[in-house]
Structures are given as structure tokens and as C-alpha cells.
Design a protein around this motif. Structure first.
Motif, PDB file in Angstrom:
ATOM      1  N   LEU A 271      -5.432   7.241 -11.381  1.00 57.46           N
ATOM      2  CA  LEU A 271      -4.393   6.592 -10.552  1.00 57.46           C
ATOM      3  C   LEU A 271      -4.406   7.114  -9.124  1.00 57.46           C
ATOM      4  O   LEU A 271      -4.141   6.361  -8.175  1.00 57.46           O
ATOM      5  CB  LEU A 271      -3.008   6.841 -11.158  1.00 57.46           C
ATOM      6  CG  LEU A 271      -2.502   5.847 -12.190  1.00 57.46           C
ATOM      7  CD1 LEU A 271      -1.021   6.078 -12.457  1.00 57.46           C
ATOM      8  CD2 LEU A 271      -2.714   4.409 -11.724  1.00 57.46           C
ATOM      9  N   VAL A 272      -4.714   8.415  -8.966  1.00 57.30           N
ATOM     10  CA  VAL A 272      -4.781   8.975  -7.610  1.00 57.30           C
ATOM     11  C   VAL A 272      -5.975   8.365  -6.869  1.00 57.30           C
ATOM     12  O   VAL A 272      -5.878   7.989  -5.691  1.00 57.30           O
ATOM     13  CB  VAL A 272      -4.880  10.519  -7.669  1.00 57.30           C
ATOM     14  CG1 VAL A 272      -5.187  11.098  -6.293  1.00 57.30           C
ATOM     15  CG2 VAL A 272      -3.581  11.109  -8.210  1.00 57.30           C
ATOM     16  N   ASP A 273      -7.095   8.215  -7.580  1.00 56.67           N
ATOM     17  CA  ASP A 273      -8.298   7.652  -6.943  1.00 56.67           C
ATOM     18  C   ASP A 273      -8.185   6.152  -6.713  1.00 56.67           C
ATOM     19  O   ASP A 273      -8.800   5.602  -5.800  1.00 56.67           O
ATOM     20  CB  ASP A 273      -9.535   7.906  -7.824  1.00 56.67           C
ATOM     21  CG  ASP A 273      -9.897   9.386  -7.834  1.00 56.67           C
ATOM     22  OD1 ASP A 273      -9.361  10.117  -6.978  1.00 56.67           O
ATOM     23  OD2 ASP A 273     -10.693   9.800  -8.700  1.00 56.67           O
ATOM     24  N   GLU A 274      -7.452   5.481  -7.596  1.00 55.78           N
ATOM     25  CA  GLU A 274      -7.363   4.007  -7.499  1.00 55.78           C
ATOM     26  C   GLU A 274      -5.897   3.571  -7.459  1.00 55.78           C
ATOM     27  O   GLU A 274      -5.391   2.991  -8.430  1.00 55.78           O
ATOM     28  CB  GLU A 274      -8.024   3.360  -8.729  1.00 55.78           C
ATOM     29  CG  GLU A 274      -9.493   3.628  -8.889  1.00 55.78           C
ATOM     30  CD  GLU A 274     -10.009   3.004 -10.184  1.00 55.78           C
ATOM     31  OE1 GLU A 274      -9.949   1.772 -10.336  1.00 55.78           O
ATOM     32  OE2 GLU A 274     -10.447   3.771 -11.066  1.00 55.78           O
ATOM     33  N   PRO A 275      -5.190   3.839  -6.354  1.00 59.93           N
ATOM     34  CA  PRO A 275      -3.754   3.487  -6.315  1.00 59.93           C
ATOM     35  C   PRO A 275      -3.498   2.001  -6.508  1.00 59.93           C
ATOM     36  O   PRO A 275      -2.383   1.611  -6.878  1.00 59.93           O
ATOM     37  CB  PRO A 275      -3.295   3.973  -4.934  1.00 59.93           C
ATOM     38  CG  PRO A 275      -4.512   4.375  -4.186  1.00 59.93           C
ATOM     39  CD  PRO A 275      -5.656   4.509  -5.137  1.00 59.93           C
ATOM     40  N   ALA A 276      -4.531   1.164  -6.291  1.00 63.76           N
ATOM     41  CA  ALA A 276      -4.326  -0.278  -6.499  1.00 63.76           C
ATOM     42  C   ALA A 276      -4.002  -0.579  -7.966  1.00 63.76           C
ATOM     43  O   ALA A 276      -3.522  -1.670  -8.298  1.00 63.76           O
ATOM     44  CB  ALA A 276      -5.572  -1.045  -6.065  1.00 63.76           C
ATOM     45  N   LEU A 277      -4.265   0.403  -8.831  1.00 64.51           N
ATOM     46  CA  LEU A 277      -3.956   0.190 -10.256  1.00 64.51           C
ATOM     47  C   LEU A 277      -2.478   0.409 -10.583  1.00 64.51           C
ATOM     48  O   LEU A 277      -2.056   0.142 -11.712  1.00 64.51           O
ATOM     49  CB  LEU A 277      -4.756   1.184 -11.112  1.00 64.51           C
ATOM     50  CG  LEU A 277      -6.211   0.880 -11.400  1.00 64.51           C
ATOM     51  CD1 LEU A 277      -6.769   1.932 -12.350  1.00 64.51           C
ATOM     52  CD2 LEU A 277      -6.315  -0.503 -12.047  1.00 64.51           C
TER      53      LEU A 277
END
Ligand code: HEM
Length: 413
Positions: A271-277
Motif C-alpha cells: 500500500l505504501v508503494d502503490e497508494p493508488a490501491l
């Protein structure tokens, strides 16, 4: 407070107010869904517990047989109607006009406009605990955010926050098995909102533009097209409902999200790497850890999923169980951050579907992303086994102590 005899068999003697239920309800519900989808208990003057998605969906939509006039099961007799909490305790046709009058305050547009305020509250809450090695994700953050947001919407001073928390706990938790606590909380809440309404009435045109003034001026449009002002009981009841509905549910969800991420480092990193999720992750957290199990009053003898249920008794609709039903969801017991086609029931179904779902989602998105920007790394500071869960219609972790490692640049040397 009366001693609760231990449960002998969850299919025939369930007790949703027991500590065992609070701790293990996901496992208990999985067993019941499989083996006894409509459980019964002689406790609470006789009550039922419905666990399958298809049965919950059908029952929630059948407002003629299953009434909302009672939405919690406590030690009160079922005929002793509890608090008036419009619109949730109203059935059609009275329900629609009251709900429709309140809905505009929770539209997507109204909610979106509030997002910067929610972000500012979240930042301030995190500023208050900045530099601490341990932050309680529930007590310091998740429980504070919705209380402050509702206080802002109502237009009341932030100092009322602790009272909102005490009253909400008094009605939805401690008061379920100690009716004196519930009565005191209800009286204080009603007096508070009555005095707030009085103040706005006295202020006339100078009354602030807030939710209490909106409710003061609300008009219900009847099926024949005529409109009428809310009665004072409806006004107080609606404000009470919004306080109860808006606080504990959202704080339980945000608290359990932080608990999950504090115990699942892979999900946290993703989630930190892909906040779009974050939007799809929030839906999946809502599905997987749905907080609300709500009751209905059974008007007449009926059948649910082939099981007879008796009129005059109450039953619980376990939305959390519907959301883990393998007949409806693929891989229901896996939390999949980017799950597609996630038509969960965390906000209910039918005419009573949550009125605050736009607001809840926005608070969860903003609350989670603000936290992750500040704390991209953290972990639970106690054993998962030691987490205590609230009992009652809204399930959530009471406290989530999280260890915050020092930022990398400080530890590198
Ligand atoms: C994660 C947060 C939330 C969850 C999981 C949740 C869940 C639910 C559920 C399951 C229902 C349906 C009850 C039924 O079947 O009888 C409901 C109704 C309701 N919720 Fe929420 N809720 C949340 C947040 C909010 C917020 C933020 C508000 C508003 C401030 C709110 C206000 C209401 C109201 C007024 C109703 C009654 C609607 C009606 O009877 O027409 N909820 N909620």
C-alpha cells in the motif's frame, strides 16, 4: 452487571454479548454458516442469528416481515421498544420521507467538499503524537478522527468529543448488558441535542450553517407530495442516530485497518508503494473486517433459508458473515488488496443501506493515506492475541498499540 453463563453450543445457545463472541466471532460465524445457518438462543427472550449471504440479503429487503423498530438485541424484552432513532428504527412508509430529508448532507458532493477538513484533522492528530515510539492506532487516531469529523459537521466545540465517545460506548457497548448505563447515555445525548436545537432556534437567521441547523429545518416529503417539518422527537432522534452511526463504525474500521497493516508487513509495503490501491483496499478491509451486525424484530412467524422463525422475537443479521460467504465471494478468507468485483454488504442492503457510506469511505481513504504518508513503517507492539475487541453491534479493536521505528536516515549511522 449480570453474570453471563458460558455458551454451551453456538447453534442453540449463542450469546453475541459474550467475550468469546467479541474475540472469535469470525470463526464462530464461519462454523454456523456451514452447519447451522440460522442459529437460535433462548437468551434475550429467544433470538435468532442469520449468517448466510442469500438469507441476510432476503431478510434485509423484506421490511414487512422483519421490522427495524428494534436494531439491537440486549437484555430488554423485545416488546419493550428502545430508542427512537429515525431513520434507522422506522419502517416503510414512514422511513423514506425522513431518510430523504437527511440524505443531501451526505451526498458525494457534500462529502468531497469535506475532505480537506478531514485531512487537516488527521494531520493534527498525528502531530499530537509525533516523535512517540508507540502510537495507539485506535485510541490516539482511529477513535479520534470520526469524533472530530462529526463534531465539525454538527458545529459543536471539540471539547464535546469525550462525551460523544462516552455516549456512543454507553449505548452500543457497555449499555447492552447494563441497561442503566444505556439509559444515562441516552438521556444525556438527548438533552445535549435538545439544547443545541434550542440554541439554533433562538439564534434565528444567525444560526450557523451546520448539520444541527439542517436537521432543525428539515422537512419530510410525504408520499402524497405534501411536506411537513420534522417533529422535535424526530430532530433529536435523527441527530442521535447520526452521532451513533457516524462514530463507532468508522473508528472500528480505521482501527482494524491499522491493526491489519501492523501485522501484515507485505500488505503494508504494497500500500505504501502503490497508494493508488487505497480505494480498492478500503473496500476489501470493509468486506473482510465488516464491523456492523444489526438486529430486526420479527413481525410474524416466517421462514428464513428453510428455518422457521417466530414472530415477536428478534434476529441478528450478521453482515460480517455474509461478507465471508464462500457461496458469494471467491477466496472469501483471503484479504486481497486489489480484489475486483467486491460487492460487499458492510453498509447493509435494502432501504436502510448506510446513509453515511460516502462520508465513511472518504474518512477511511483520507485517514489511511494521511497515516501512511507519516508512518510508512510500523508494527503491532503487543501479541495479536492480547487485542481486545468490542462487543455489540459494532466490532472493532479497542486498542492497537503500534511501534513506530525511527526514520531510516536516523538509524543508518
Ligand atoms: C465504516 C463505516 C460505516 C459502516 C460499516 C456502516 C454500516 C451501516 C450499516 C450496515 C447500516 C444498515 C443498517 C441496517 O441494515 O438496518 C447503516 C445504516 C446507517 N448508517 Fe452507517 N456505517 C458506517 C458509517 C456511517 C457514517 C459515517 C454515518 C453518518 C454520519 C452513518 C449513518 C448511517 C445511518 C443514518 C444509517 C441508517 C440509514 C437508514 O435507516 O435509512 N454510517 N450503516
Amino acid at each position: 452487571m449480570a453474570e453471563r453463563p458460558p455458551v454451551t453450543d453456538w447453534a442453540t445457545d449463542f450469546d453475541h454479548l459474550s467475550d468469546e463472541w467479541a474475540k472469535h466471532s469470525p470463526e464462530i460465524l464461519a462454523d454456523l454458516r456451514d452447519q447451522c445457518p440460522v442459529a437460535h438462543t433462548e437468551r434475550f427472550f429467544g433470538a435468532y442469528l442469520v449468517t448466510r449471504h442469500t438469507d441476510i440479503d432476503a431478510a434485509a429487503r423484506d421490511t414487512e416481515t422483519f421490522s427495524n423498530r428494534i436494531t439491537i438485541i440486549n437484555d430488554n424484552h423485545p416488546d419493550n421498544v428502545g430508542l427512537e432513532l429515525p431513520p434507522i428504527t422506522l419502517d416503510p412508509p414512514q422511513h423514506g420521507p425522513v431518510r430523504r430529508a437527511l440524505l443531501p448532507s451526505f451526498s458525494p458532493k457534500a462529502t468531497e467538499a469535506l475532505a480537506p477538513t478531514v485531512a487537516a484533522i488527521a494531520e493534527r492528530l498525528l502531530d499530537e503524537v509525533a516523535g512517540q515510539e508507540t502510537v495507539d492506532g485506535a485510541l490516539d487516531y482511529a477513535q479520534m478522527l470520526p469524533v472530530e469529523v462529526m463534531g465539525h459537521l454538527f458545529g459543536v466545540p471539540p471539547e464535546i468529543g469525550p462525551s460523544f465517545r462516552r455516549w456512543t460506548d454507553g449505548i452500543l457497548k457497555d449499555g447492552l448488558s447494563d441497561l442503566d448505563i444505556a439509559r444515562t447515555a441516552a438521556r444525556e445525548t438527548q438533552e445535549f441535542f435538545a439544547s443545541q436545537l434550542r440554541a439554533r432556534r433562538d439564534a434565528g437567521d444567525a444560526a450557523p450553517d451546520d448539520l444541527i441547523t439542517t436537521v432543525l429545518n428539515a422537512e419530510a416529503e410525504e408520499p402524497d407530495g405534501t411536506t411537513r417539518p420534522f417533529s422535535e422527537r424526530e430532530r433529536i432522534g435523527a441527530l442521535f442516530t447520526l452521532m451513533l452511526g457516524g462514530i463507532d463504525t468508522t473508528w472500528s474500521s480505521l482501527g482494524v485497518i491499522l491493526l491489519h497493516l501492523g501485522t501484515h508487513p507485505d500488505d503494508l509495503e504494497r500500500l505504501v508503494d502503490e497508494p493508488a490501491l487505497i480505494p480498492s483496499a478500503v473496500e476489501e478491509f470493509l468486506r473482510f473486517y465488516s464491523p456492523v451486525t444489526i438486529a430486526r424484530y420479527i413481525n410474524t412467524d416466517a421462514e428464513i433459508g428453510g428455518c422457521p422463525v417466530s414472530g415477536g422475537h428478534r434476529m441478528l443479521l450478521a453482515y460480517p458473515s455474509a461478507n465471508r460467504d464462500p457461496d458469494y465471494f471467491e477466496r472469501p478468507d483471503e484479504l486481497i488488496l486489489d480484489r475486483e468485483d467486491n460487492r460487499h454488504m458492510a453498509f447493509g442492503v435494502g432501504v436502510h443501506r448506510c446513509m453515511g457510506s460516502n462520508l465513511a469511505r472518504m474518512e477511511l481513504h483520507v485517514g489511511l493515506s494521511t497515516w501512511l504518508k507519516r508512518y510508512p513503517r510500523f508494527e503491532l507492539d503487543v501479541d495479536l492475541e492480547d487485542i481486545t475487541w468490542s462487543v455489540g453491534p459494532v466490532r472493532g479493536p479497542r486498542s492497537v498499540p503500534l511501534r513506530i521505528p525511527a526514520p531510516r536516515h536516523m538509524t543508518a549511522a
